[in-house]
Scaffold this motif. Structure first.
Motif, PDB file in Angstrom:
ATOM      1  N   LYS A  15      14.192   3.166 -17.859  1.00 27.18           N
ATOM      2  CA  LYS A  15      12.726   2.943 -18.133  1.00 27.18           C
ATOM      3  C   LYS A  15      12.324   3.710 -19.703  1.00 27.18           C
ATOM      4  O   LYS A  15      11.905   2.972 -20.511  1.00 27.18           O
ATOM      5  CB  LYS A  15      11.973   3.446 -17.196  1.00 27.18           C
ATOM      6  N   THR A  33       5.201   9.195 -18.882  1.00 25.48           N
ATOM      7  CA  THR A  33       4.335   9.800 -17.880  1.00 25.48           C
ATOM      8  C   THR A  33       5.137  10.849 -17.152  1.00 25.48           C
ATOM      9  O   THR A  33       4.766  11.893 -16.677  1.00 25.48           O
ATOM     10  CB  THR A  33       3.595   8.998 -17.047  1.00 25.48           C
ATOM     11  N   GLY A  34       6.251  10.512 -16.771  1.00 26.51           N
ATOM     12  CA  GLY A  34       7.328  11.313 -16.255  1.00 26.51           C
ATOM     13  C   GLY A  34       7.164  12.675 -16.734  1.00 26.51           C
ATOM     14  O   GLY A  34       7.474  13.845 -16.098  1.00 26.51           O
ATOM     15  N   TYR A  37       4.576  15.047 -15.694  1.00 22.42           N
ATOM     16  CA  TYR A  37       4.755  15.805 -14.439  1.00 22.42           C
ATOM     17  C   TYR A  37       5.590  16.849 -14.679  1.00 22.42           C
ATOM     18  O   TYR A  37       5.638  17.960 -14.287  1.00 22.42           O
ATOM     19  CB  TYR A  37       5.259  14.524 -13.420  1.00 22.42           C
ATOM     20  N   ARG A  38       6.856  16.654 -15.395  1.00 26.46           N
ATOM     21  CA  ARG A  38       7.728  17.537 -15.495  1.00 26.46           C
ATOM     22  C   ARG A  38       7.147  18.749 -16.331  1.00 26.46           C
ATOM     23  O   ARG A  38       7.764  20.024 -16.041  1.00 26.46           O
ATOM     24  CB  ARG A  38       8.919  16.773 -16.438  1.00 26.46           C
ATOM     25  N   VAL A  98      10.248  18.151  -9.210  1.00 29.35           N
ATOM     26  CA  VAL A  98       9.060  17.449  -9.891  1.00 29.35           C
ATOM     27  C   VAL A  98       8.368  16.742  -8.674  1.00 29.35           C
ATOM     28  O   VAL A  98       7.149  16.231  -8.990  1.00 29.35           O
ATOM     29  CB  VAL A  98       9.500  16.787 -11.252  1.00 29.35           C
ATOM     30  N   SER A  99       9.000  16.140  -8.059  1.00 32.93           N
ATOM     31  CA  SER A  99       8.581  14.999  -7.075  1.00 32.93           C
ATOM     32  C   SER A  99       7.432  15.787  -6.114  1.00 32.93           C
ATOM     33  O   SER A  99       6.336  15.305  -5.853  1.00 32.93           O
ATOM     34  CB  SER A  99       9.512  14.372  -5.938  1.00 32.93           C
ATOM     35  N   ALA A 102       4.341  16.090  -8.299  1.00 28.98           N
ATOM     36  CA  ALA A 102       3.741  14.853  -8.480  1.00 28.98           C
ATOM     37  C   ALA A 102       3.269  14.132  -7.070  1.00 28.98           C
ATOM     38  O   ALA A 102       2.710  13.087  -7.124  1.00 28.98           O
ATOM     39  CB  ALA A 102       4.960  13.832  -8.931  1.00 28.98           C
ATOM     40  N   ARG A 108      -2.321  14.360  -9.645  1.00 32.73           N
ATOM     41  CA  ARG A 108      -1.903  13.223 -10.085  1.00 32.73           C
ATOM     42  C   ARG A 108      -3.403  12.612 -10.765  1.00 32.73           C
ATOM     43  O   ARG A 108      -3.332  11.966 -11.996  1.00 32.73           O
ATOM     44  CB  ARG A 108      -1.575  11.886  -9.094  1.00 32.73           C
ATOM     45  N   GLY A 128       6.907   5.038 -16.023  1.00 34.51           N
ATOM     46  CA  GLY A 128       6.371   5.928 -14.876  1.00 34.51           C
ATOM     47  C   GLY A 128       6.724   5.300 -13.591  1.00 34.51           C
ATOM     48  O   GLY A 128       7.785   4.711 -13.584  1.00 34.51           O
ATOM     49  N   ARG A 129       5.777   5.704 -12.398  1.00 34.09           N
ATOM     50  CA  ARG A 129       6.151   5.095 -11.363  1.00 34.09           C
ATOM     51  C   ARG A 129       4.843   4.171 -10.841  1.00 34.09           C
ATOM     52  O   ARG A 129       5.050   3.221  -9.929  1.00 34.09           O
ATOM     53  CB  ARG A 129       6.324   6.237 -10.146  1.00 34.09           C
ATOM     54  N   ASP A 130       3.759   4.519 -11.334  1.00 27.87           N
ATOM     55  CA  ASP A 130       2.352   3.788 -10.736  1.00 27.87           C
ATOM     56  C   ASP A 130       1.752   3.353 -11.860  1.00 27.87           C
ATOM     57  O   ASP A 130       0.760   3.212 -11.663  1.00 27.87           O
ATOM     58  CB  ASP A 130       1.598   4.876 -10.121  1.00 27.87           C
ATOM     59  N   ILE A 131       2.249   2.897 -12.967  1.00 27.13           N
ATOM     60  CA  ILE A 131       1.429   2.458 -14.072  1.00 27.13           C
ATOM     61  C   ILE A 131       0.672   1.105 -13.757  1.00 27.13           C
ATOM     62  O   ILE A 131      -0.356   0.799 -14.055  1.00 27.13           O
ATOM     63  CB  ILE A 131       2.512   2.489 -15.641  1.00 27.13           C
ATOM     64  N   ARG A 156      22.275   8.930 -15.888  1.00 22.03           N
ATOM     65  CA  ARG A 156      21.821  10.042 -15.945  1.00 22.03           C
ATOM     66  C   ARG A 156      23.136  10.997 -16.132  1.00 22.03           C
ATOM     67  O   ARG A 156      22.701  12.088 -16.905  1.00 22.03           O
ATOM     68  CB  ARG A 156      21.276  10.602 -14.461  1.00 22.03           C
ATOM     69  N   ARG A 179      15.171  12.079  -4.643  1.00 24.62           N
ATOM     70  CA  ARG A 179      13.769  11.664  -5.599  1.00 24.62           C
ATOM     71  C   ARG A 179      13.282  10.498  -5.332  1.00 24.62           C
ATOM     72  O   ARG A 179      11.758  10.402  -5.216  1.00 24.62           O
ATOM     73  CB  ARG A 179      13.981  12.026  -7.094  1.00 24.62           C
ATOM     74  N   ARG A 186       5.700   8.742  -0.932  1.00 20.91           N
ATOM     75  CA  ARG A 186       4.606   9.412  -0.696  1.00 20.91           C
ATOM     76  C   ARG A 186       3.534   8.637  -0.568  1.00 20.91           C
ATOM     77  O   ARG A 186       3.538   7.329  -0.825  1.00 20.91           O
ATOM     78  CB  ARG A 186       4.538  10.441  -2.096  1.00 20.91           C
TER      79      ARG A 186
HETATM   80  O1   DC Z   1      10.677   9.344 -15.046  1.00 22.19           O
HETATM   81  P1   DC Z   1      10.759  10.749 -14.663  1.00 22.19           P
HETATM   82  O2   DC Z   1      12.243  10.937 -13.944  1.00 22.19           O
HETATM   83  O3   DC Z   1      11.085  11.850 -15.994  1.00 22.19           O
HETATM   84  O4   DC Z   1       9.891  11.375 -13.723  1.00 22.19           O
HETATM   85  C1   DC Z   1       9.758  12.661 -13.368  1.00 22.19           C
HETATM   86  C2   DC Z   1       9.057  12.552 -11.762  1.00 22.19           C
HETATM   87  O5   DC Z   1       7.720  12.317 -11.838  1.00 22.19           O
HETATM   88  C3   DC Z   1       9.594  11.545 -10.726  1.00 22.19           C
HETATM   89  O6   DC Z   1      10.358  11.969  -9.822  1.00 22.19           O
HETATM   90  C4   DC Z   1       8.480  11.105 -10.144  1.00 22.19           C
HETATM   91  C5   DC Z   1       7.110  11.702 -10.983  1.00 22.19           C
HETATM   92  N1   DC Z   1       6.290  10.624 -11.618  1.00 22.19           N
HETATM   93  C6   DC Z   1       5.542   9.999 -10.895  1.00 22.19           C
HETATM   94  O7   DC Z   1       5.094  10.429  -9.938  1.00 22.19           O
HETATM   95  N2   DC Z   1       4.472   9.050 -11.557  1.00 22.19           N
HETATM   96  C7   DC Z   1       4.645   8.814 -12.853  1.00 22.19           C
HETATM   97  N3   DC Z   1       3.728   7.925 -13.288  1.00 22.19           N
HETATM   98  C8   DC Z   1       5.878   9.109 -13.592  1.00 22.19           C
HETATM   99  C9   DC Z   1       6.592  10.080 -12.783  1.00 22.19           C
END
Ligand code: DC
Length: 220
Positions: A15, A33-34, A37-38, A98-99, A102, A108, A128-131, A156, A179, A186
């Motif tokens: 991504k 966005t990750g 959270y990081r 980080v999870s 998050a 959030r 991200g995950r929820d965009i 990775r 993760r 969640r």
């Molecule tokens: O994309 P990343 O691996 O850098 O994201 C780090 C963590 O942040 C991932 O494990 C879940 C969380 N995250 C999230 O919950 N919502 C997002 N929009 C982006 C990341």
């Protein structure tokens, strides 16, 4: 007409590389966005905050200034209360925790508010995950990038080696698996494709090929 672009998917699906290249190509702002959270997780760890102490984490989120600086093809720089944390937030310790950070709904809420603000004043490619499902549900373009666990772990692994952080491939695989399970399982804004997202498996594709494919879908 072009508009904001949402890119979601599991860890290591490519991504951020794709989003960064796509944003540079379109002249859009790239928002990782990750990284937000990081950055918060990095600060919590540095302050020795217990990561199960949700109240403390929420307070931390409220009092922390997180800023992303788009450096075009060179990626983004991340600042936490004015301190550059671009490299620090990629460390294994942050990835491992980080999870947890998050998964706190009020954390959030705070970060999503910042993300939405950035997307109203700029044209963005946001990953991200929820965009697509939650942060920008009205985005005209939504993509969900996936790849097999093996391939994601390999990517990775390579990234970390390049960054001078040698870690066993097996460990990375376990870490990603754990993760993904936390991020998908969640209650609030879990990792899943939006109903109108285009799903792309990137196993056999380079980042450049994925970008080319997205460009054909964005501007046919
Ligand atoms: O994309 P990343 O691996 O850098 O994201 C780090 C963590 O942040 C991932 O494990 C879940 C969380 N995250 C999230 O919950 N919502 C997002 N929009 C982006 C990341």
């Amino acid at each position: 007409m072009r508009g904001n672009i949402a890119i979601d998917g599991p860890a290591g699906a490519g991504k951020s590389t794709v989003a960064r290249l796509l944003a540079a190509r379109l002249g859009y702002l790239y928002i990782d966005t990750g990284a937000m959270y990081r950055a918060l997780t990095w600060k919590a760890l540095r302050q020795g905050i217990k990561l199960h102490d949700n109240e403390r984490l929420v307070k931390l989120a409220q009092e922390t200034a997180i800023r992303l600086e788009d450096r075009g093809a060179r990626g983004i720089a991340v600042y936490c209360d004015g301190e550059e944390v671009t490299a620090a937030i990629r460390q294994t310790n942050v990835s491992r925790h980080v999870s947890l950070v998050a998964s706190v709904p009020e954390v959030r809420q705070r970060l999503v508010k910042l993300q939405r603000e950035m997307a109203t004043s700029n044209r963005v490619v946001m990953d991200g995950r929820d965009i697509g499902t939650w942060v920008l549900p009205g985005a005209p373009y939504k993509f969900f990038l996936t790849a097999s666990l093996e391939e994601r772990a390999r990517r990775r692994h390579r990234e970390l080696l390049d960054a001078g952080q040698p870690v066993e491939l097996k460990k990375i695989k376990e870490e990603i698996r754990r993760r993904d399970a936390l991020d998908s399982g969640r209650e609030v804004a879990p990792l899943k494709p939006a109903p109108d997202a285009i799903i792309i498996n990137t196993d056999q594709m380079t980042a450049t090929e994925v970008v080319a494919r997205l460009l054909t879908l964005i501007d046919p």
